[in-house]
Design an enzyme around this catalytic site. Structure first.
Site, PDB file in Angstrom:
ATOM      1  N   CYS A 171     -33.011 -79.293  -2.639  1.00 41.70           N
ATOM      2  CA  CYS A 171     -33.870 -79.371  -1.459  1.00 41.70           C
ATOM      3  C   CYS A 171     -33.399 -80.553  -0.625  1.00 41.70           C
ATOM      4  CB  CYS A 171     -35.307 -79.582  -1.934  1.00 41.70           C
ATOM      5  SG  CYS A 171     -36.484 -79.802  -0.596  1.00 41.70           S
ATOM      6  N   CYS A 226     -30.761 -76.870   5.061  1.00 38.06           N
ATOM      7  CA  CYS A 226     -31.960 -76.606   4.260  1.00 38.06           C
ATOM      8  C   CYS A 226     -31.581 -75.460   3.331  1.00 38.06           C
ATOM      9  CB  CYS A 226     -33.115 -76.202   5.175  1.00 38.06           C
ATOM     10  SG  CYS A 226     -34.524 -75.460   4.311  1.00 38.06           S
TER      11      CYS A 226
HETATM   12  N1  DGL Z   1     -35.546 -75.894   1.012  1.00 40.38           N
HETATM   13  C1  DGL Z   1     -35.917 -77.200   1.395  1.00 40.38           C
HETATM   14  C2  DGL Z   1     -34.816 -77.973   2.058  1.00 40.38           C
HETATM   15  O1  DGL Z   1     -33.677 -77.807   1.666  1.00 40.38           O
HETATM   16  C3  DGL Z   1     -37.316 -77.441   1.873  1.00 40.38           C
HETATM   17  C4  DGL Z   1     -37.817 -76.610   2.976  1.00 40.38           C
HETATM   18  C5  DGL Z   1     -39.302 -76.817   3.221  1.00 40.38           C
HETATM   19  O2  DGL Z   1     -40.072 -76.625   2.280  1.00 40.38           O
HETATM   20  O3  DGL Z   1     -39.672 -77.178   4.343  1.00 40.38           O
HETATM   21  O4  DGL Z   1     -35.014 -78.775   2.912  1.00 40.38           O
END
Ligand code: DGL
Length: 270
Positions: free
Chosen positions: A78, A189
């Protein structure tokens, strides 16, 4: 626990939601003999609009859960949690090894011909110091245009990859990057690779999309090897467990829709 016994423990991964599975599938390809325990904190998705303190508390809760379930290493799949909490997690849990993520500005700056790179990410990632650091360190001479994508993670969590709303959002987010002349776009993301075909279609074939997931999988292997924690090859394939703080039935549907590696789907209370 001795080293061979620890090597047999699962690789722990967490994300706010299904996005971490873009890293999971790369890890499973690279390390098919490893068990993987993936925690999707879907009760708290999205992470993108949250404050640093909140992201640290959620990241710590995810880490406690993965540690309690035997994870031998924690992959923070993440960008948002990494931006807010990676250094902090390393200080809080000194006995654990962490692999984190940062938008792939370095390879993007090396590949661009136009000298303009776009970064699509959540608001918290765009505000984090990690991104400033990589831009300063690796993007000298390259223009980096940052674009937040509010609402996109929610569309992906809902499985609405091709819906008119999602396509409208993507058009709006891409417009400033394309207008600035970006020929390379970083998917900053872990959710966004699930809409890479839609982004590619809208941006055109001359634009290169960059996803950090394969590099994160390779980095995880390096860290495991440094600690003698790689599971030796046997006949046995690694087992995947998907855990969610939200609805296991909804997660199972998303896993099937996305054609992700099959595994057990369970509920987690963090
Ligand atoms: N998948 C996550 C990232 O890489 C988080 C996205 C979210 O929950 O806003 O930032």
């Amino acid at each position: 626990m001795n080293t061979p016994a620890r090597a047999a423990q699962p690789i722990g991964i967490f994300d706010s939601g299904i996005g971490g599975a873009t890293v999971l599938r790369e890890l499973h390809l690279l390390l098919p003999h490893e068990d993987i325990l993936f925690l999707a904190d879907q009760a708290n998705v999205p992470y993108g609009p949250r404050a640093t303190n909140e992201l640290r508390a959620l990241s710590a809760a995810n880490t406690y859960w993965l540690r309690a379930h035997g994870a031998k290493i924690i992959v923070v799949a993440c960008n948002t949690a990494s931006a807010a909490a990676l250094q902090w997690l390393r200080a809080e849990f000194p006995a654990l090894s962490f692999v984190g993520m940062v938008p792939a500005v370095k390879p993007a700056a090396a590949q661009t011909h136009s000298g303009v790179v776009g970064v699509l990410a959540t608001p918290a990632t765009l505000q984090g110091e990690l991104l400033d650091e990589v831009v300063l360190r690796w993007a000298g001479g390259t223009t980096v245009v940052r674009q937040g994508c509010p609402g996109l993670v929610e569309q992906i969590e809902a499985g609405a990859f091709d819906s008119p709303t999602t396509l409208e959002m993507l058009k709006e987010f891409l417009q400033p990057l394309l207008a600035a002349g970006a020929d390379t776009i970083v998917l900053g993301c872990t959710h966004y690779p699930f809409v890479a075909p839609q982004i590619q279609q809208l941006a055109g074939p001359q634009v290169q999309l960059i996803d950090a997931a394969p590099a994160v999988a390779r980095q995880t292997l390096r860290v495991l090897a440094e600690h003698g924690l790689v599971q030796p090859h046997t006949e046995r394939r690694g087992e995947i467990t998907y855990a969610t703080t939200g609805s296991p039935a909804a997660l199972a549907r998303l896993i099937a829709q996305l054609g992700l590696p099959p595994g057990r789907v369970i509920h987690a209370s963090t």
